[in-house]
Design a protein around this motif. Structure first.
Motif, PDB file in Angstrom:
ATOM      1  N   LEU A 222      31.759  38.319  48.859  1.00 24.57           N
ATOM      2  CA  LEU A 222      32.051  37.603  47.448  1.00 24.57           C
ATOM      3  C   LEU A 222      32.467  39.094  46.674  1.00 24.57           C
ATOM      4  O   LEU A 222      33.400  39.365  46.126  1.00 24.57           O
ATOM      5  CB  LEU A 222      31.032  37.207  46.498  1.00 24.57           C
ATOM      6  CG  LEU A 222      31.294  36.943  45.215  1.00 24.57           C
ATOM      7  CD1 LEU A 222      32.527  35.770  45.149  1.00 24.57           C
ATOM      8  CD2 LEU A 222      30.088  36.251  44.412  1.00 24.57           C
TER       9      LEU A 222
ATOM     10  N   ARG B 299      36.094  40.456  48.052  1.00 27.84           N
ATOM     11  CA  ARG B 299      37.088  39.448  47.751  1.00 27.84           C
ATOM     12  C   ARG B 299      37.426  39.311  46.571  1.00 27.84           C
ATOM     13  O   ARG B 299      38.335  39.002  46.033  1.00 27.84           O
ATOM     14  CB  ARG B 299      37.144  38.030  48.596  1.00 27.84           C
ATOM     15  CG  ARG B 299      36.049  37.263  48.174  1.00 27.84           C
ATOM     16  CD  ARG B 299      36.245  35.898  48.638  1.00 27.84           C
ATOM     17  NE  ARG B 299      35.393  34.916  47.828  1.00 27.84           N
ATOM     18  CZ  ARG B 299      34.361  34.438  48.410  1.00 27.84           C
ATOM     19  NH1 ARG B 299      33.647  35.022  49.351  1.00 27.84           N
ATOM     20  NH2 ARG B 299      33.506  33.515  47.545  1.00 27.84           N
ATOM     21  N   SER B 300      36.390  39.617  45.584  1.00 24.83           N
ATOM     22  CA  SER B 300      36.719  39.299  44.228  1.00 24.83           C
ATOM     23  C   SER B 300      36.260  40.461  43.361  1.00 24.83           C
ATOM     24  O   SER B 300      35.220  41.027  43.130  1.00 24.83           O
ATOM     25  CB  SER B 300      35.437  38.127  43.973  1.00 24.83           C
ATOM     26  OG  SER B 300      35.339  38.280  42.193  1.00 24.83           O
TER      27      SER B 300
ATOM     28  N   ALA C 245      33.528  39.988  40.811  1.00 23.57           N
ATOM     29  CA  ALA C 245      32.326  40.217  41.122  1.00 23.57           C
ATOM     30  C   ALA C 245      32.081  41.674  41.549  1.00 23.57           C
ATOM     31  O   ALA C 245      30.728  42.019  41.113  1.00 23.57           O
ATOM     32  CB  ALA C 245      32.277  39.369  42.523  1.00 23.57           C
TER      33      ALA C 245
ATOM     34  N   ASP D  31      33.827  31.019  43.356  1.00 22.86           N
ATOM     35  CA  ASP D  31      34.259  32.327  42.975  1.00 22.86           C
ATOM     36  C   ASP D  31      33.944  32.738  41.110  1.00 22.86           C
ATOM     37  O   ASP D  31      33.524  31.537  40.707  1.00 22.86           O
ATOM     38  CB  ASP D  31      35.815  32.652  43.079  1.00 22.86           C
ATOM     39  CG  ASP D  31      36.126  34.187  43.236  1.00 22.86           C
ATOM     40  OD1 ASP D  31      35.101  35.208  42.935  1.00 22.86           O
ATOM     41  OD2 ASP D  31      37.350  34.263  43.516  1.00 22.86           O
TER      42      ASP D  31
ATOM     43  N   ASP E 198      34.928  33.314  37.712  1.00 21.21           N
ATOM     44  CA  ASP E 198      35.848  32.794  36.887  1.00 21.21           C
ATOM     45  C   ASP E 198      35.714  33.883  35.432  1.00 21.21           C
ATOM     46  O   ASP E 198      34.821  33.081  34.825  1.00 21.21           O
ATOM     47  CB  ASP E 198      36.157  31.618  36.765  1.00 21.21           C
ATOM     48  CG  ASP E 198      37.546  31.188  35.900  1.00 21.21           C
ATOM     49  OD1 ASP E 198      37.628  31.859  34.867  1.00 21.21           O
ATOM     50  OD2 ASP E 198      38.198  29.899  36.309  1.00 21.21           O
TER      51      ASP E 198
ATOM     52  N   ASP F 293      42.158  38.415  34.481  1.00 26.69           N
ATOM     53  CA  ASP F 293      42.458  39.133  35.776  1.00 26.69           C
ATOM     54  C   ASP F 293      41.757  40.339  35.973  1.00 26.69           C
ATOM     55  O   ASP F 293      42.359  41.430  35.537  1.00 26.69           O
ATOM     56  CB  ASP F 293      43.876  39.285  36.135  1.00 26.69           C
ATOM     57  CG  ASP F 293      44.409  39.887  37.556  1.00 26.69           C
ATOM     58  OD1 ASP F 293      43.506  40.044  38.408  1.00 26.69           O
ATOM     59  OD2 ASP F 293      45.649  40.030  37.706  1.00 26.69           O
TER      60      ASP F 293
END
Length: 198
Positions: free
Chosen positions: A16, A19-20, A23, A54, A56, A103
């Motif tokens: 996690l 990819r995030s 996070a 994920d 948000d 973002d």
């Protein structure tokens, strides 16, 4: 650039973080007064308790503060101080929604240079000077985010080949080296304090 972090030392949590971008930011925010692995497992625990796949920023920013604090406090707690950390995580997400349209990667995507990137990180709620430099070093060393002057902006954490912080952890061996460095630094600070008193 494919990122493979090893900060939680737990495959799902590290996947996690890798990819995030949100996070990774939340893990860094949580990384204080608790063991590093506990802090960086936090984002996965939050995702699981929110019932998603994920993090948000908009969802967290708009979440009922009391309910979000309860979510972090449920056992096993996400942090030693779940109430205050829930508030900080929400403040971070609210800031990202307000300034970066939710973002997280936009914080560093188009930074002109290391100095600008450091200023952007330092402006994030919960990110002081040291935390910002460490995260900047992590971005440069493991995410491939390397605007001009990034090493200088990251200060000692940006040095090549050092083992000072989470930015330098790529597996169990480097984790041990960072731990050893921190213990030495703590011992040196203690000795300096004792010498002052003497």
């Amino acid at each position: 650039m494919a990122v493979s972090l090893h900060l939680a030392q737990q495959p799902d949590a590290d996947a996690l973080l890798s990819r995030s971008p949100l996070a990774a930011l939340v893990g860094m925010l949580l990384d204080q007064q608790v063991p590093m692995e506990w802090a960086f497992t936090g984002p996965l625990t939050i995702v699981q308790r929110l019932g998603g796949s994920d993090l948000d920023a908009r969802e967290i920013a708009g979440y009922d503060p009391e309910a979000f604090a309860a979510l972090l406090a449920a056992k096993p707690a996400v942090h030693r101080y779940p109430g205050s950390m829930a508030k900080r995580v929400q403040q971070l997400c609210q800031y990202l929604v307000e300034h970066y349209d939710g973002d997280a990667a936009a914080v560093w995507r188009d930074a002109a240079d290391g100095k600008e990137l450091l200023a952007r990180l330092t402006a994030l709620p919960g990110f002081g000077a040291q935390k910002s430099q460490i995260f900047l070093a992590l971005l440069g060393k493991q995410f491939g985010v390397r605007p001009a002057g990034w090493r200088a902006a990251a200060g000692p954490y940006g040095e090549e080949g050092c083992h000072r912080s989470v930015a330098d952890i790529t597996g169990p061996e480097s984790l041990s080296q960072v731990r050893a460095y921190k213990q030495q630094a703590k011992a040196a600070a203690k000795a300096a304090k004792a010498a002052k008193k003497a």
